[in-house]
Design a protein around this motif. Structure first.
Motif, PDB file in Angstrom:
ATOM      1  N   GLY A 142      11.737  -6.137  -2.033  1.00 17.78           N
ATOM      2  CA  GLY A 142      12.376  -4.884  -1.607  1.00 17.78           C
ATOM      3  C   GLY A 142      11.333  -3.875  -1.148  1.00 17.78           C
ATOM      4  O   GLY A 142      11.502  -3.180  -0.140  1.00 17.78           O
ATOM      5  N   LEU A 143      10.211  -3.808  -1.880  1.00 16.30           N
ATOM      6  CA  LEU A 143       9.148  -2.869  -1.508  1.00 16.30           C
ATOM      7  C   LEU A 143       8.483  -3.266  -0.201  1.00 16.30           C
ATOM      8  O   LEU A 143       8.222  -2.429   0.666  1.00 16.30           O
ATOM      9  CB  LEU A 143       8.089  -2.805  -2.623  1.00 16.30           C
ATOM     10  CG  LEU A 143       8.540  -2.186  -3.945  1.00 16.30           C
ATOM     11  CD1 LEU A 143       7.468  -2.396  -5.017  1.00 16.30           C
ATOM     12  CD2 LEU A 143       8.813  -0.694  -3.777  1.00 16.30           C
ATOM     13  N   LEU A 144       8.231  -4.556  -0.027  1.00 16.70           N
ATOM     14  CA  LEU A 144       7.516  -4.950   1.201  1.00 16.70           C
ATOM     15  C   LEU A 144       8.437  -4.837   2.408  1.00 16.70           C
ATOM     16  O   LEU A 144       7.977  -4.545   3.522  1.00 16.70           O
ATOM     17  CB  LEU A 144       6.904  -6.353   1.052  1.00 16.70           C
ATOM     18  CG  LEU A 144       7.772  -7.595   1.144  1.00 16.70           C
ATOM     19  CD1 LEU A 144       7.884  -8.088   2.567  1.00 16.70           C
ATOM     20  CD2 LEU A 144       7.167  -8.701   0.288  1.00 16.70           C
ATOM     21  N   ASP A 145       9.721  -5.003   2.218  1.00 15.70           N
ATOM     22  CA  ASP A 145      10.643  -4.799   3.335  1.00 15.70           C
ATOM     23  C   ASP A 145      10.683  -3.315   3.714  1.00 15.70           C
ATOM     24  O   ASP A 145      10.659  -2.954   4.896  1.00 15.70           O
ATOM     25  CB  ASP A 145      12.041  -5.322   2.978  1.00 15.70           C
ATOM     26  CG  ASP A 145      12.077  -6.859   2.991  1.00 15.70           C
ATOM     27  OD1 ASP A 145      11.119  -7.479   3.505  1.00 15.70           O
ATOM     28  OD2 ASP A 145      13.056  -7.441   2.492  1.00 15.70           O
ATOM     29  N   ALA A 146      10.730  -2.455   2.710  1.00 16.52           N
ATOM     30  CA  ALA A 146      10.734  -1.008   2.991  1.00 16.52           C
ATOM     31  C   ALA A 146       9.430  -0.602   3.682  1.00 16.52           C
ATOM     32  O   ALA A 146       9.433   0.197   4.626  1.00 16.52           O
ATOM     33  CB  ALA A 146      10.914  -0.221   1.694  1.00 16.52           C
ATOM     34  N   LEU A 147       8.318  -1.178   3.230  1.00 12.63           N
ATOM     35  CA  LEU A 147       7.022  -0.848   3.837  1.00 12.63           C
ATOM     36  C   LEU A 147       6.985  -1.290   5.299  1.00 12.63           C
ATOM     37  O   LEU A 147       6.504  -0.560   6.173  1.00 12.63           O
ATOM     38  CB  LEU A 147       5.895  -1.525   3.055  1.00 12.63           C
ATOM     39  CG  LEU A 147       4.478  -1.235   3.546  1.00 12.63           C
ATOM     40  CD1 LEU A 147       4.118   0.238   3.350  1.00 12.63           C
ATOM     41  CD2 LEU A 147       3.445  -2.109   2.822  1.00 12.63           C
ATOM     42  N   THR A 148       7.518  -2.470   5.573  1.00 12.71           N
ATOM     43  CA  THR A 148       7.496  -2.997   6.942  1.00 12.71           C
ATOM     44  C   THR A 148       8.339  -2.109   7.856  1.00 12.71           C
ATOM     45  O   THR A 148       7.934  -1.795   8.976  1.00 12.71           O
ATOM     46  CB  THR A 148       8.015  -4.454   6.943  1.00 12.71           C
ATOM     47  OG1 THR A 148       7.237  -5.207   6.017  1.00 12.71           O
ATOM     48  CG2 THR A 148       7.913  -5.074   8.330  1.00 12.71           C
ATOM     49  N   ILE A 149       9.486  -1.678   7.355  1.00  7.77           N
ATOM     50  CA  ILE A 149      10.321  -0.783   8.173  1.00  7.77           C
ATOM     51  C   ILE A 149       9.603   0.559   8.367  1.00  7.77           C
ATOM     52  O   ILE A 149       9.522   1.086   9.475  1.00  7.77           O
ATOM     53  CB  ILE A 149      11.722  -0.587   7.531  1.00  7.77           C
ATOM     54  CG1 ILE A 149      12.473  -1.936   7.498  1.00  7.77           C
ATOM     55  CG2 ILE A 149      12.534   0.464   8.296  1.00  7.77           C
ATOM     56  CD1 ILE A 149      13.793  -1.910   6.747  1.00  7.77           C
ATOM     57  N   ARG A 150       9.042   1.085   7.266  1.00 14.22           N
ATOM     58  CA  ARG A 150       8.412   2.405   7.331  1.00 14.22           C
ATOM     59  C   ARG A 150       7.247   2.453   8.320  1.00 14.22           C
ATOM     60  O   ARG A 150       7.025   3.481   8.976  1.00 14.22           O
ATOM     61  CB  ARG A 150       7.920   2.797   5.926  1.00 14.22           C
ATOM     62  CG  ARG A 150       7.489   4.237   5.823  1.00 14.22           C
ATOM     63  CD  ARG A 150       7.191   4.648   4.405  1.00 14.22           C
ATOM     64  NE  ARG A 150       5.812   4.380   4.044  1.00 14.22           N
ATOM     65  CZ  ARG A 150       5.193   4.929   2.995  1.00 14.22           C
ATOM     66  NH1 ARG A 150       5.857   5.754   2.189  1.00 14.22           N
ATOM     67  NH2 ARG A 150       3.950   4.647   2.713  1.00 14.22           N
ATOM     68  N   GLN A 151       6.524   1.336   8.426  1.00 16.75           N
ATOM     69  CA  GLN A 151       5.403   1.252   9.354  1.00 16.75           C
ATOM     70  C   GLN A 151       5.844   1.524  10.787  1.00 16.75           C
ATOM     71  O   GLN A 151       5.126   2.108  11.570  1.00 16.75           O
ATOM     72  CB  GLN A 151       4.924  -0.185   9.305  1.00 16.75           C
ATOM     73  CG  GLN A 151       3.474  -0.403   9.202  1.00 16.75           C
ATOM     74  CD  GLN A 151       3.267  -1.883   8.854  1.00 16.75           C
ATOM     75  OE1 GLN A 151       3.583  -2.318   7.748  1.00 16.75           O
ATOM     76  NE2 GLN A 151       2.778  -2.633   9.813  1.00 16.75           N
TER      77      GLN A 151
END
Ligand code: ASP
Length: 308
Positions: A142-151
């Motif tokens: 969940g965190l890495l998906d949010a990070l990828t979107i946020r980038q």
């Protein structure tokens, strides 16, 4: 400041500040690596155990890399699929391994709730990190998906994100919804055949679709999920060709989304079942970026729970 985490078993109810702190730290670690730092020693002398009762490619490897890059020692304990009764196996294993003076246990188990049981039974001072339990949670995904979107799209308040596929059996979908909702994403749409959507009272704030064309229209990111056959009865298995024609992400459907729509998938992908190969490999695909971000997110989480 929100308190430092001792364990990470779910993103549900984590304060926004904690999630943002982890994402910011993952980004800082990514920048440090981009500038040549390959190894830090913040976790020197600490020992991390990978305890995987279910198969894993990305998660296990990236936790191992993450721990090593922070200077920790790593022990891998692969059990794979086992028919031994869960309780006995788990606690026998736990007590045996505890004698080795561990600092953190990273656990994956087919039974939802196992990481919390370990939190209750583990020796004090041992941190537990959930690497996926049943269909309940996969917090680092969940965190890495949010990070990828946020980038790509830090303007979460404007975003429409679609999660499509076997949501009912997906711990990734649950952790994604928890992260994205907490971070203020405007709309998270859930799409799939009725039988593969969660119960109607779960994620009541997320609009549900059984028509993928309608769901993806105007979307800023689409997260595709695998059919998790290992969690289905044989009678529940959909016909794969029919499934692809209704719920597969192909070029035609992707054109219905926003021009810059991010294409994501936690892996393993099944080409021609939930996603066309040309879309998985296409210019909008962020799938390998997700994998790369996985290492930095896991470094951030290990640093959070273990740094002195
Ligand atoms: N790798 C993810 C998980 O462990 C997604 C999947 O298996 O489909 O949940």
């Amino acid at each position: 400041m929100s308190p430092r985490l001792r364990h990470l078993t779910t993103l549900e109810h984590l304060p926004r500040e904690t999630i943002e702190r982890l994402l910011d730290r993952a980004e800082a670690l990514r920048d440090a690596c981009a500038h040549g730092t390959r190894k830090l020693d913040v976790l020197a002398g600490r020992t991390v155990l990978n305890l995987f009762f279910e198969p894993s490619t990305r998660t296990r490897t990236s936790f191992e890399l993450a721990a090593r890059r922070l200077g920790a020692d790593v022990v891998n304990f692969d059990i794979g699929f086992s028919s031994t009764s869960k309780g006995e196996e788990l606690f026998d294993t736990l007590h045996t391994l505890e004698a080795m003076h561990l600092d953190a246990i990273i656990v994956r188990h087919k039974q939802s709730g196992t990481p919390d049981e370990l939190v209750r039974h583990a020796m004090s001072g041992v941190s537990v990190i959930n690497a996926g339990d049943g269909n309940r949670a996969h917090p680092t995904q969940g965190l890495l998906d949010a990070l990828t979107i946020r980038q790509h799209r830090p303007d979460f308040e404007n975003l429409t994100v679609v999660i499509c596929g076997d949501i009912r059996h997906s711990r990734v979908a649950r952790s994604d919804v928890h992260a994205l909702a907490t971070l203020g994403v405007k709309e998270v749409r859930l799409c799939g055949p009725e039988a593969l959507l969660p119960a109607t009272d779960e994620f009541a704030a997320c609009p549900r679709y059984d028509d993928f064309d309608a769901a993806i229209r105007g979307a800023d990111a689409v997260i595709m999920l695998r059919l998790q056959k290992e969690r289905m009865a044989s009678t529940e298995l959909p016909d794969e060709a029919a499934y692809f024609s209704r719920y597969g992400l192909d070029q035609r459907r992707l054109k219905l989304a926003a021009k810059t729509c991010l294409v994501m998938h936690p892996g393993p992908i099944n080409r021609g079942i939930e996603i066309a190969g040309e879309v998985a490999d296409g210019a909008q695909s962020r799938i390998l970026e997700q994998v790369g971000n996985g290492v930095f997110v896991r470094m951030a989480v290990l640093n959070e729970v273990l740094a002195r």
